[in-house]
Design a protein around this motif. Structure first.
Motif, PDB file in Angstrom:
ATOM      1  N   VAL A   1       0.989  -1.150  -0.049  1.00  0.00           N
ATOM      2  CA  VAL A   1      -0.009   0.071   0.116  1.00  0.00           C
ATOM      3  C   VAL A   1       0.877   1.443   0.165  1.00  0.00           C
ATOM      4  O   VAL A   1       2.329   1.120   0.072  1.00  0.00           O
ATOM      5  CB  VAL A   1      -1.089  -0.169   1.259  1.00  0.00           C
ATOM      6  N   ILE A   2       0.316   2.237  -0.380  1.00  0.00           N
ATOM      7  CA  ILE A   2       0.859   3.787  -0.145  1.00  0.00           C
ATOM      8  C   ILE A   2       0.703   4.293   1.167  1.00  0.00           C
ATOM      9  O   ILE A   2      -0.563   4.207   1.739  1.00  0.00           O
ATOM     10  CB  ILE A   2       0.203   4.780  -1.291  1.00  0.00           C
ATOM     11  N   ASP A   3       1.715   4.729   2.108  1.00  0.00           N
ATOM     12  CA  ASP A   3       1.503   5.214   3.383  1.00  0.00           C
ATOM     13  C   ASP A   3       1.008   6.599   3.430  1.00  0.00           C
ATOM     14  O   ASP A   3       1.945   7.607   2.797  1.00  0.00           O
ATOM     15  CB  ASP A   3       2.780   5.098   4.208  1.00  0.00           C
ATOM     16  N   MET A   4       0.039   6.766   3.590  1.00  0.00           N
ATOM     17  CA  MET A   4      -0.867   8.322   3.619  1.00  0.00           C
ATOM     18  C   MET A   4      -0.319   9.334   4.429  1.00  0.00           C
ATOM     19  O   MET A   4      -0.307  10.406   4.352  1.00  0.00           O
ATOM     20  CB  MET A   4      -2.213   8.000   3.700  1.00  0.00           C
ATOM     21  N   ARG A   5       0.398   8.843   5.446  1.00  0.00           N
ATOM     22  CA  ARG A   5       0.920   9.888   6.212  1.00  0.00           C
ATOM     23  C   ARG A   5       2.045  10.711   5.450  1.00  0.00           C
ATOM     24  O   ARG A   5       2.402  11.949   5.903  1.00  0.00           O
ATOM     25  CB  ARG A   5       2.012   9.280   7.527  1.00  0.00           C
ATOM     26  N   TYR A   6       2.721  10.338   4.387  1.00  0.00           N
ATOM     27  CA  TYR A   6       3.627  11.006   3.767  1.00  0.00           C
ATOM     28  C   TYR A   6       3.019  11.579   2.648  1.00  0.00           C
ATOM     29  O   TYR A   6       4.057  12.223   1.920  1.00  0.00           O
ATOM     30  CB  TYR A   6       4.730   9.759   3.186  1.00  0.00           C
ATOM     31  N   GLU A   7       1.907  11.540   2.259  1.00  0.00           N
ATOM     32  CA  GLU A   7       1.286  12.094   1.056  1.00  0.00           C
ATOM     33  C   GLU A   7       0.712  13.496   1.151  1.00  0.00           C
ATOM     34  O   GLU A   7      -0.160  13.784   1.987  1.00  0.00           O
ATOM     35  CB  GLU A   7       0.288  11.192   0.491  1.00  0.00           C
ATOM     36  N   ASN A   8       0.968  14.322   0.041  1.00  0.00           N
ATOM     37  CA  ASN A   8       0.023  15.473  -0.266  1.00  0.00           C
ATOM     38  C   ASN A   8      -1.004  14.995  -1.011  1.00  0.00           C
ATOM     39  O   ASN A   8      -0.834  14.673  -2.118  1.00  0.00           O
ATOM     40  CB  ASN A   8       0.820  16.503  -0.889  1.00  0.00           C
TER      41      ASN A   8
END
Length: 340
Positions: free
Chosen positions: A79-86
């Motif tokens: 998955v993509i870790d959404m804590r790191y995402e704009n």
């Protein structure tokens, strides 16, 4: 019938023992494996995202490249870790990758797991709001992403723009119609699976979850899936959701398979702690002769519940061998279980 794809973490190591010795190797071999998997008849090519690690990180250049080189296979993340995402920038990148692939993107997200560095998301410029946790921040980023993926205008246009604007509030571009329905949530607990259902996201459940009952991993995971589907029905969503599970499964067909995976050691679940408070259960791996493998997989309740199975692959063994791993499951195991 099940969708069957592969899941690669994209490990690389500058070692003579690795067939994937650089970040460039990991990326280019990921593209080649997706092409090979499509040729074999697999349904999906999925990639894990980790930061500050010798693994795949920024997913969208890779997803766009895979989309340009393939024609039918689903491409996604898990998955993509959404804590790191704009989330706004992410929506633009995701829209572009989805359009390049012709609408084949399946985007798996999560609130994240323990990473290589302490609070790595802070280096990316993000921090939880007062009174919130980093997990809350990841879910907040996700909700913003889901909103903008609807394609509705929200930004006030400049009365003197550089280029003419369409009427009304402006949305992010490029917008890819239908992508909002192809967002998945990687859930590690029953509660977050229920939240994913309420938010209208598909469910990804891996080989790790909170140990909430002490039962075998596959039993807990199957219950999680059923709770998710009940919550989906209660929320009144119009479409039918999708659910994936991931597994390490190896059919032992030749001496090389037996040398790599025939020595045993991971035939049982294991329990550990992913942080100081969270007791987690890790699902077993499967490696055996095809007929015995079929018998073992029939007992896995969570695989039976899911419509999509992601096969975790040992990517450092190279494209040719990983294509063999995928082909062995598609040819020798899936038909006997009614998956093909």
């Amino acid at each position: 019938m099940k969708n069957i794809g592969f899941l690669s973490f994209g490990h690389w190591a500058p070692s003579s023992q690795s067939g994937t010795r650089s970040a460039g190797d990991a990326l280019l071999q990921s593209i080649d494996l997706a092409v090979a998997a499509e040729d074999l008849g697999a349904d999906g090519a999925y990639f894990r995202v980790h930061h500050f690690a010798r693994q795949l990180a920024s997913p969208f250049p890779l997803l766009a490249a895979v989309g340009a080189r393939t024609r039918k296979i689903e491409i996604g993340t898990a998955v993509i870790d959404m804590r790191y995402e704009n989330p706004l920038y992410m929506a633009e990148d995701a829209g572009a990758a989805d359009l390049i692939s012709g609408g084949r993107l399946q985007l798996g997200l999560s609130r994240g797991s323990p990473e290589q560095v302490i609070d790595g998301w802070r280096y990316f410029g993000y921090a939880p709001e007062d009174g919130q946790t980093d997990a809350d921040m990841g879910r907040r980023h996700t909700q913003v992403l889901l909103d903008v993926l609807k394609g509705e205008g929200f930004a006030q246009p400049n009365p003197r723009p550089m280029f003419p604007n369409p009427p009304g509030l402006l949305r992010l571009e490029p917008h890819s119609e239908g992508l909002r329905d192809r967002i998945w949530w990687g859930s590690g607990s029953d509660a977050t699976a229920i939240w994913a259902a309420q938010m209208g996201m598909n469910l990804q459940s891996s080989t790790l979850k909170d140990d909430e009952t002490g039962e075998p991993f596959h039993v807990q995971q199957a219950r999680q899936i059923r709770k998710y589907r009940d919550a989906w029905a209660a929320a009144g969503h119009a479409r039918t959701p999708r659910v994936s599970v991931s597994r390490s499964i190896f059919a032992l067909l030749n001496d090389r398979d037996r040398a790599y995976f025939g020595r045993g050691g991971k035939e049982q679940d294991s329990v550990g702690y992913i942080d100081a408070q969270t007791r987690a259960i890790f699902g077993r791996s499967y490696a055996d002769e095809p007929d015995r493998l079929v018998d073992q997989l029939r007992q896995d309740e969570a695989i039976a519940e899911a419509d999509t199975l992601l096969l975790t692959v040992p990517n450092q063994l190279g494209v040719e061998y990983n294509a063999h791993v995928i082909e062995a499951i598609l040819t020798h195991v899936a038909p006997a279980l009614g998956w093909r």
